[in-house]
Design a protein around this motif. Sequence first.
Motif, PDB file in Angstrom:
ATOM      1  N   ALA A  50       0.630  -1.504  -0.006  1.00 27.06           N
ATOM      2  CA  ALA A  50      -0.221  -0.286   0.006  1.00 27.06           C
ATOM      3  C   ALA A  50       1.100   1.551   0.113  1.00 27.06           C
ATOM      4  O   ALA A  50       0.396   2.189  -0.350  1.00 27.06           O
ATOM      5  N   ALA A  51       2.146   1.294   0.372  1.00 29.68           N
ATOM      6  CA  ALA A  51       2.868   2.428   0.820  1.00 29.68           C
ATOM      7  C   ALA A  51       3.804   2.665  -0.404  1.00 29.68           C
ATOM      8  O   ALA A  51       3.381   3.548  -1.367  1.00 29.68           O
ATOM      9  N   ARG A  52       4.669   1.552  -1.193  1.00 36.89           N
ATOM     10  CA  ARG A  52       4.698   1.617  -2.440  1.00 36.89           C
ATOM     11  C   ARG A  52       4.214   2.503  -3.140  1.00 36.89           C
ATOM     12  O   ARG A  52       5.036   2.868  -4.231  1.00 36.89           O
ATOM     13  N   ALA A  53       2.920   1.182  -3.613  1.00 39.06           N
ATOM     14  CA  ALA A  53       1.926   1.533  -4.993  1.00 39.06           C
ATOM     15  C   ALA A  53       1.220   2.946  -4.552  1.00 39.06           C
ATOM     16  O   ALA A  53       1.212   3.974  -5.449  1.00 39.06           O
ATOM     17  N   SER A  54       1.274   3.753  -3.485  1.00 42.66           N
ATOM     18  CA  SER A  54       0.580   5.252  -2.768  1.00 42.66           C
ATOM     19  C   SER A  54       2.150   6.291  -3.863  1.00 42.66           C
ATOM     20  O   SER A  54       1.585   7.282  -4.081  1.00 42.66           O
ATOM     21  N   MET A  55       3.264   6.005  -3.250  1.00 42.62           N
ATOM     22  CA  MET A  55       3.909   6.755  -3.554  1.00 42.62           C
ATOM     23  C   MET A  55       4.377   6.540  -5.178  1.00 42.62           C
ATOM     24  O   MET A  55       5.203   7.612  -5.585  1.00 42.62           O
ATOM     25  N   THR A  56       4.403   5.216  -5.462  1.00 41.70           N
ATOM     26  CA  THR A  56       4.465   5.291  -7.297  1.00 41.70           C
ATOM     27  C   THR A  56       3.528   6.490  -7.959  1.00 41.70           C
ATOM     28  O   THR A  56       3.647   6.602  -8.828  1.00 41.70           O
ATOM     29  N   ARG A  57       2.302   6.397  -7.800  1.00 43.48           N
ATOM     30  CA  ARG A  57       1.848   7.266  -8.456  1.00 43.48           C
ATOM     31  C   ARG A  57       1.464   8.472  -8.202  1.00 43.48           C
ATOM     32  O   ARG A  57       0.654   8.729  -7.324  1.00 43.48           O
TER      33      ARG A  57
END
Lengths: 75, 589
Positions: B506-513
């Motif tokens: 959830a953290a990494r996906a949120s950072m990427t977008r």
Amino acid sequence: MAQANFRADVPVTVDEAKCIDGCTLCVDMCPLDSLAIHPETKKAYMHVDECWYCGPCAARCPVDAVTVNIPYLLR
Amino acid sequence: MEIPHVADRRHLECDVLVVGGGTAGTMAALTAARHGASVLIMEKAHVRHSGALAMGMDGVNNAVVPGKATPEDYVADITIANDGIINQRTIYQTATRGFEMVQRLESYGVKFEKDEHDEYAVRKVHRSGSYVLPMPEGKEVKKVLYRELRSRGVRAKVQMTNRVMPVRVLTENGRAVGAVGFDTRSGEFVTVAAGAVILAAGACGRLGLPASGYLYGTYENPTNAGDGYAMAYHAGAELSGIECFQINPLIKDYNGPACAYVANPFGGYTVNGEGNRFVDCDYWSGQMMAEVKREIDSSRGPIYLKLSHLPDATISEIEGILHTTERPTRGTFHAGRGTDYRERDIEMHISEIGLCSGHSSSGVWVDEHARTTVAGLYAAGDMACVPHNYMIGAFVYGDIAGEDAAAYAKGAARPELPEDQIAAAHELIYKPASNPDGPPQPQVEYKLRRFVNDYLQPPKTERHLSLGLEAFERMRTDIDQMGARTPHELMRCAEVTFIRDCAEMAARASMTRTESRWGLYHSRDDWPLQDDENWFCHLNLSKDSSSGEMRFDRRPVAPYIVPVPGFVRPDGVPDAAAPRAGELAAAWR
């Protein structure tokens, strides 16, 4: 590691006078597997404070011995 | 407790392994058995009362009933609710097969509400179409499914192992070939060899910590701890839309649905502290949740479900539904607080964050046949990325997965199971038992989920998300040291590893977008605008097969097969033709 035993108010209570020896329906049905048969009393009880207050334990009890209270922190 | 040796195990075999006996899982098993497969349902609770429907459901949110709505309307509605980022072919399945599913459930004995002309009494909650269909005896739905699984003809084909929890899918040459788990009561080690594996393990509902602080007081059934998300990830499958969190408007503290879908048709609605309506559509979307949060945080907050203006008889009818199905302790909660709908409106708030494609869109990437990107591995229900799929979508995708997996398993080789993966899963399961004095799961889990709240709750920022990632990396050490003394505690410890995996995703996906999209679900304060030029695409994550690191890939939005009135695709990709009848998976008959 240092440890402490801690007391918790658990949501599901069982009326031991009504609870039938040998019946495990509530124990079988709990999604969280939070109920067990006490080795000494042979009655159902909540062995861990893990509860979604969902109700199959009470709904399936044939003698109405199980009560689901709202967990203390939510009450 | 004694830790079993890795070679000391119960070994099971089947054509189709179904992980999770909830909504999607039971339907997958029924269909796979109907297609001749031998089926094993691995369920960590008891199939009779497991999954999101543990106690029942008050209605169907997404039934496209002929004459009442069209599949095209439904697909267009969901496309808009998900800001256009959708594989319409997947939604189209739910839209076109949902009614057949309603009829199939009726043939099993599930009751749906009909009007005085014996027509389905669908109600309008979505922006344009009417798809909400009450189930007056919704508390019986799981009982009916369980009875079907035990019926003559099915019973011989479907084994069920209750209280056995899988932790990893086994793969061989990029194909799913089985799973590893353990008995959560006896501690016995269990391996399964299968021709195909269907993951139907529900949402990640135990991600954020509820405001009450009670670990299990979540909106979703707390047994759904993201098991399927973690298992799919470690098996090499792609997951999608993980940054599009689930957040719902709920009864404060009770954390169950309020529920405007039920109360709306009776004249109930959501108001702010000044008694005014502030949303024009009660359908749960990221946009609606952004409006709810803004209202709660403003001087007009908090918000309430307003019923007090309704006649006594109407309120009794609403109580009759809300206090008996889905979450029957709701009446107990109100009684304890001394809240009567006739006198007081009900205070609402927003839930903790979770991952759930049933409500939003975060899940394991599947095509319109429920296939993941790993051969022989399927996903269905809340954990499969088919946005806003709800209960009917879970049944439809269970059905599709069951049929496709049964066919796949027929021709699939049965290789020796990979012992290295089995040993790694054994380590994951039993490590806490080798360290019984380590920090107990409730403390470790509380800490982990408090960090989820601190750093992942929208509005999100790069700085907060980075701190969250650091915390989740640190939690690897805590988890490594966690201690357990019983098989039950081992279950909860394994779940903590799933929650940590989901938090990291959830953290990494949120950072990427690097944009804001889906209202509150992915609201980035440092990237406040929707950036269609760069981000009109799916964001898929997976475990890189060579480095073992989490990797991200952008997937283009497939051409629409249904026109969406009033919505212009920013990438200009022209629509494709709608599928021909029978082109998508065959019907259940």
